[in-house]
Design a protein around this motif. Structure first.
Motif, short mmCIF file in Angstrom:
data_model
loop_
_atom_site.label_atom_id
_atom_site.label_comp_id
_atom_site.label_asym_id
_atom_site.label_seq_id
_atom_site.Cartn_x
_atom_site.Cartn_y
_atom_site.Cartn_z
N PRO A 102 -23.40 11.88 0.39
CA PRO A 102 -22.76 11.67 -0.91
C PRO A 102 -21.24 11.72 -0.76
O PRO A 102 -20.70 12.67 -0.20
CB PRO A 102 -23.25 12.84 -1.77
N LEU A 103 -20.56 10.70 -1.26
CA LEU A 103 -19.10 10.65 -1.23
C LEU A 103 -18.60 10.60 -2.67
O LEU A 103 -18.86 9.63 -3.39
CB LEU A 103 -18.63 9.43 -0.44
N TRP A 104 -17.90 11.63 -3.06
CA TRP A 104 -17.40 11.74 -4.44
C TRP A 104 -16.11 10.96 -4.60
O TRP A 104 -15.17 11.08 -3.82
CB TRP A 104 -17.18 13.22 -4.77
N PHE A 105 -16.03 10.16 -5.67
CA PHE A 105 -14.87 9.32 -5.93
C PHE A 105 -13.71 10.07 -6.57
O PHE A 105 -12.63 9.52 -6.73
CB PHE A 105 -15.24 8.15 -6.85
N GLY A 106 -13.92 11.30 -6.99
CA GLY A 106 -12.92 12.03 -7.75
C GLY A 106 -11.53 12.03 -7.14
O GLY A 106 -11.36 12.26 -5.96
N THR A 107 -10.55 11.75 -7.99
CA THR A 107 -9.16 11.80 -7.56
C THR A 107 -8.43 12.99 -8.17
O THR A 107 -7.27 13.21 -7.89
CB THR A 107 -8.42 10.49 -7.92
N SER A 108 -9.13 13.73 -9.04
CA SER A 108 -8.60 14.97 -9.61
C SER A 108 -9.78 15.88 -9.91
O SER A 108 -10.92 15.43 -9.97
CB SER A 108 -7.80 14.69 -10.89
N THR A 109 -9.51 17.15 -10.12
CA THR A 109 -10.60 18.09 -10.39
C THR A 109 -11.29 17.81 -11.72
O THR A 109 -12.41 18.24 -11.94
CB THR A 109 -10.09 19.54 -10.38
N ASP A 110 -10.64 17.07 -12.61
CA ASP A 110 -11.21 16.74 -13.92
C ASP A 110 -12.09 15.50 -13.89
O ASP A 110 -12.71 15.15 -14.87
CB ASP A 110 -10.10 16.51 -14.94
N ASP A 111 -12.11 14.81 -12.78
CA ASP A 111 -12.83 13.54 -12.69
C ASP A 111 -14.34 13.75 -12.74
O ASP A 111 -14.85 14.83 -12.45
CB ASP A 111 -12.44 12.83 -11.39
N ASP A 112 -15.05 12.70 -13.10
CA ASP A 112 -16.51 12.72 -13.25
C ASP A 112 -17.18 13.18 -11.95
O ASP A 112 -17.05 12.51 -10.92
CB ASP A 112 -16.99 11.33 -13.64
N PRO A 113 -17.93 14.29 -11.96
CA PRO A 113 -18.57 14.78 -10.74
C PRO A 113 -19.73 13.90 -10.27
O PRO A 113 -20.20 14.03 -9.15
CB PRO A 113 -19.07 16.17 -11.13
N ARG A 116 -5.79 8.65 -4.30
CA ARG A 116 -5.28 9.75 -5.15
C ARG A 116 -3.78 9.61 -5.38
O ARG A 116 -3.29 9.82 -6.49
CB ARG A 116 -5.57 11.10 -4.50
N ASP A 117 -3.05 9.26 -4.32
CA ASP A 117 -1.61 9.05 -4.48
C ASP A 117 -1.33 7.92 -5.44
O ASP A 117 -0.40 8.00 -6.26
CB ASP A 117 -0.96 8.75 -3.12
N MET A 118 -2.12 6.86 -5.37
CA MET A 118 -1.93 5.72 -6.29
C MET A 118 -2.20 6.13 -7.73
O MET A 118 -1.52 5.68 -8.65
CB MET A 118 -2.82 4.57 -5.85
N VAL A 119 -3.19 7.00 -7.96
CA VAL A 119 -3.49 7.48 -9.31
C VAL A 119 -2.36 8.38 -9.80
O VAL A 119 -1.91 8.27 -10.94
CB VAL A 119 -4.85 8.22 -9.35
N ARG A 120 -1.89 9.28 -8.95
CA ARG A 120 -0.77 10.18 -9.33
C ARG A 120 0.48 9.39 -9.70
O ARG A 120 1.24 9.80 -10.57
CB ARG A 120 -0.46 11.15 -8.20
N ARG A 121 0.70 8.28 -9.03
CA ARG A 121 1.88 7.45 -9.31
C ARG A 121 1.61 6.45 -10.43
O ARG A 121 2.44 5.59 -10.70
CB ARG A 121 2.28 6.71 -8.03
N GLU A 122 0.42 6.54 -11.00
CA GLU A 122 -0.01 5.70 -12.13
C GLU A 122 -0.06 4.21 -11.78
O GLU A 122 0.10 3.36 -12.63
CB GLU A 122 0.86 5.97 -13.36
N THR A 123 -0.32 3.93 -10.50
CA THR A 123 -0.54 2.56 -10.06
C THR A 123 -1.95 2.13 -10.41
O THR A 123 -2.20 0.96 -10.70
CB THR A 123 -0.30 2.45 -8.54
N LEU A 124 -2.88 3.11 -10.36
CA LEU A 124 -4.27 2.89 -10.73
C LEU A 124 -4.69 3.95 -11.73
O LEU A 124 -4.20 5.08 -11.66
CB LEU A 124 -5.19 3.04 -9.49
N GLU A 141 -8.23 6.02 -13.36
CA GLU A 141 -9.46 6.53 -12.73
C GLU A 141 -10.53 5.45 -12.55
O GLU A 141 -11.08 5.32 -11.46
CB GLU A 141 -10.03 7.72 -13.51
N PRO A 142 -10.85 4.66 -13.60
CA PRO A 142 -11.88 3.62 -13.39
C PRO A 142 -11.50 2.60 -12.31
O PRO A 142 -12.34 2.18 -11.52
CB PRO A 142 -12.00 2.95 -14.77
N GLU A 143 -10.23 2.23 -12.26
CA GLU A 143 -9.78 1.30 -11.23
C GLU A 143 -9.89 1.94 -9.84
O GLU A 143 -10.28 1.28 -8.87
CB GLU A 143 -8.33 0.88 -11.47
N ALA A 144 -9.57 3.23 -9.75
CA ALA A 144 -9.68 3.95 -8.49
C ALA A 144 -11.13 3.98 -8.02
O ALA A 144 -11.42 3.75 -6.84
CB ALA A 144 -9.14 5.36 -8.64
N HIS A 145 -12.05 4.22 -8.95
CA HIS A 145 -13.48 4.24 -8.59
C HIS A 145 -13.94 2.87 -8.12
O HIS A 145 -14.66 2.77 -7.11
CB HIS A 145 -14.32 4.70 -9.77
#
Length: 178
Positions: A103-114, A143-151, A153-157
């Motif tokens: 199992p590989l979790w897509f989460g980019t932050s601790t709040d992301d869908d488990p 994760r870096d792209m999400v933090r910089r608001e380039t992506l 969460e849904p786009e990251a997944h």
């Protein structure tokens, strides 16, 4: 996870047994992800594997809890769980063919869908470690792209899902769960 912490929480796994009606019963194995050994231990003669090894030949203890944690689940439901909490997912066909998944979790932050992630078929602990290493590096960039608001969460997944499928190149089974 540090070795000391990992030793206390176990190498948790879920095992989905196919039923004649095409649905699945999902079981729990506390040490089931250890070396992905259950892939070779589950069989018609030992459906819950042998948790004893040679420790106590007078009292059988199953490696997999015989009481299901979910009954008559669709495959999608059987494969939907907290991807942060389990290190292996096994699927057992009616013919007792066992497929081991990482199992590989897509989460980019601790709040992301488990439950957002992907299952990648592996054939050994070494194979799984190689996949983990690649995925962690790829997810770190995302994760870096999400933090910089380039992506978002849904786009990251979506991106991670596409990257895993591309990385496997059709050489192994991939199950996307989101």
């Amino acid at each position: 996870m540090t070795g000391a912490l990992r030793a206390t929480v176990g190498h948790r796994a879920l095992v989905a047994y196919e039923r004649p009606d095409g649905r699945y019963d999902r079981h729990y194995a506390h040490w089931g992800a250890t070396d992905f050994a259950l892939r070779h231990e589950i069989a018609a003669e030992t459906p819950f594997a042998d948790g004893n090894g040679k420790r106590n030949p007078n009292r059988w203890t199953p490696a997999i809890d015989p009481t299901p944690r979910g009954r008559a689940l669709s495959f999608e439901d059987a494969a939907t769980f907290d991807y942060r909490a389990y290190e292996a997912f096994y699927v057992v066909s009616l013919a007792w063919v066992v497929t081991a998944f990482l199992p590989l979790w897509f989460g980019t932050s601790t709040d992301d869908d488990p439950h957002a992630g992907v299952l990648v078929a592996v054939d050994s602990e070494r194979d799984a470690e190689r996949a983990r290493r690649w995925f962690r590096a790829t997810r770190a960039v995302v994760r870096d792209m999400v933090r910089r608001e380039t992506l978002d969460e849904p786009e990251a997944h979506d991106y991670l899902d596409a990257r895993v499928i591309e990385w496997t190149g059709g050489r192994r089974e991939v199950v996307s769960v989101r």
